[in-house]
Design an enzyme around this catalytic site. Structure first.
Site, PDB file in Angstrom:
ATOM      1  CG  HIS A 104      -6.052   1.863   5.095  1.00  0.00           C
ATOM      2  ND1 HIS A 104      -5.708   2.746   5.851  1.00  0.00           N
ATOM      3  CD2 HIS A 104      -5.182   0.828   4.573  1.00  0.00           C
ATOM      4  CE1 HIS A 104      -4.458   2.327   6.364  1.00  0.00           C
ATOM      5  NE2 HIS A 104      -3.959   1.377   5.548  1.00  0.00           N
ATOM      6  CG  ASN A 164      -1.847   0.997   1.364  1.00  0.00           C
ATOM      7  OD1 ASN A 164      -1.696   2.052   0.383  1.00  0.00           O
ATOM      8  ND2 ASN A 164      -2.477   1.435   2.620  1.00  0.00           N
ATOM      9  N   GLY A 202       2.765  -1.409   4.334  1.00  0.00           N
ATOM     10  CA  GLY A 202       2.501   0.074   4.025  1.00  0.00           C
ATOM     11  C   GLY A 202       3.983   0.844   3.923  1.00  0.00           C
ATOM     12  N   GLY A 211       1.873   1.553  11.126  1.00  0.00           N
ATOM     13  CA  GLY A 211       2.724   2.970  11.022  1.00  0.00           C
ATOM     14  C   GLY A 211       3.157   3.109  12.355  1.00  0.00           C
ATOM     15  CD  GLU A 251      -4.055  -2.824   7.041  1.00  0.00           C
ATOM     16  OE1 GLU A 251      -2.840  -3.140   6.568  1.00  0.00           O
ATOM     17  OE2 GLU A 251      -4.455  -1.803   6.816  1.00  0.00           O
ATOM     18  CB  SER A 257       4.323  -2.038  12.392  1.00  0.00           C
ATOM     19  OG  SER A 257       3.905  -0.371  12.611  1.00  0.00           O
TER      20      SER A 257
HETATM   21  C1  PEP Z   1      -1.231   0.061   5.992  1.00  0.00           C
HETATM   22  O1  PEP Z   1      -1.489   1.325   5.967  1.00  0.00           O
HETATM   23  O2  PEP Z   1      -2.139  -0.615   5.210  1.00  0.00           O
HETATM   24  C2  PEP Z   1      -0.028  -0.543   6.410  1.00  0.00           C
HETATM   25  C3  PEP Z   1       0.138  -1.715   6.664  1.00  0.00           C
HETATM   26  O3  PEP Z   1       1.130   0.379   6.950  1.00  0.00           O
HETATM   27  P1  PEP Z   1       2.329   0.175   7.763  1.00  0.00           P
HETATM   28  O4  PEP Z   1       2.782  -1.239   7.213  1.00  0.00           O
HETATM   29  O5  PEP Z   1       3.134   1.435   7.419  1.00  0.00           O
HETATM   30  O6  PEP Z   1       2.130   0.091   9.299  1.00  0.00           O
END
Ligand code: PEP
Length: 247
Positions: A92, A7, A231, A170, A164, A210
């Site tokens: 999301h 993403n 992400g 993040g 998620e 993350s």
């Molecule tokens: C996301 O926003 O879908 C995501 C997985 O972000 P990150 O990997 O940065 O936590």
């Protein structure tokens, strides 16, 4: 084959996507993953040209909950399909929270995506308050049931559920594999209860939040998972290639 879904969020100009793909594509091993790049809409043209209908797929990050017309600034399911997308992310947490996306809108988006032959990556997950009050499994159930309302069982083959946890996105914090496994089990149970045992077993479930080059191999070993949604760590082609190599 496991899914690796990237993403990109609101990052990369078309030129940057071009340079990124020039770096990444030579490192993608054929037949190892089902790789999906969920790009900004403005980068889809160049990506579609460079990927040329090959193994790496393109996805959108959102679509409008109306089919066409008076929706200034929005992008339709039909437009995404026509731009070369095979997938689209729906629900999301950034859209649920920042853009006040409702359950009804998410349900409409899923139906429009499927109508346009787009596979849906449906994001669900508890926030920190829900986790702290042990309401996480109830949250997952409500989010899934609201999102999939009115769908037929045979449509589930075009749905990927991305677990998620909002607190993990993040933040650098990740659940343990045991916690991921509990949530994945709960997700499969919702599908079993609402559709069938066969559907519960067959539904594709990925984890996101993350993931980085260090923790990806461990998370990849969580039972019942069919892949990952990444992400921040997808933004650098070198880091992303390391993750692809390690899992
Ligand atoms: C996301 O926003 O879908 C995501 C997985 O972000 P990150 O990997 O940065 O936590």
């Amino acid at each position: 084959m496991k899914y690796i879904i990237a993403n990109f969020k609101m990052n990369q100009t078309p030129q940057e996507t071009k340079e990124y793909l020039i770096r990444l594509l030579p490192k993608v091993e054929e037949g190892k993953h089902k790789l999906v790049l969920c790009l900004p809409a403005t980068s889809m043209g160049v990506a579609s040209f460079m990927l040329n209908g090959g193994e790496v797929s393109i996805g959108g990050q959102n679509l409008c909950d109306e089919e066409e017309g008076k929706c200034t600034g929005e992008i339709s399911g039909k437009m995404l399909k026509n731009a070369g997308c095979e997938f689209v992310i729906v629900g999301h947490s950034e859209r649920r929270v920042k853009f006040k996306e409702t359950a009804r809108s998410i349900n409409k988006k899923i139906k429009i995506a499927l109508k346009n032959r787009l596979k849906v990556i449906l994001c669900v997950g508890e926030n920190l308050a829900e986790r702290n009050t042990l309401k996480m499994l109830e949250t997952l159930k409500v989010q899934i049931e609201e999102a999939l309302k009115g769908l037929y069982e045979n449509e589930l083959e075009n749905i990927i559920i991305a677990y998620e946890p909002v607190w993990a996105i993040g933040s650098g914090k990740v659940p343990t594999n045991k916690e991921i496994e509990t949530s994945v089990k709960a997700i499969r149970k919702v599908i079993t209860d609402d559709f069938s045992a066969k559907a519960g077993e067959a539904i594709t479930v990925v984890y996101g939040g993350s993931i980085d080059a260090k923790n990806a191999p461990t998370i990849n070993r969580a039972k019942g998972l069919n892949g990952m949604l990444i992400g921040g760590s997808c933004l650098d082609a070198g880091t992303f290639a390391t993750i692809l190599r390690e899992v």
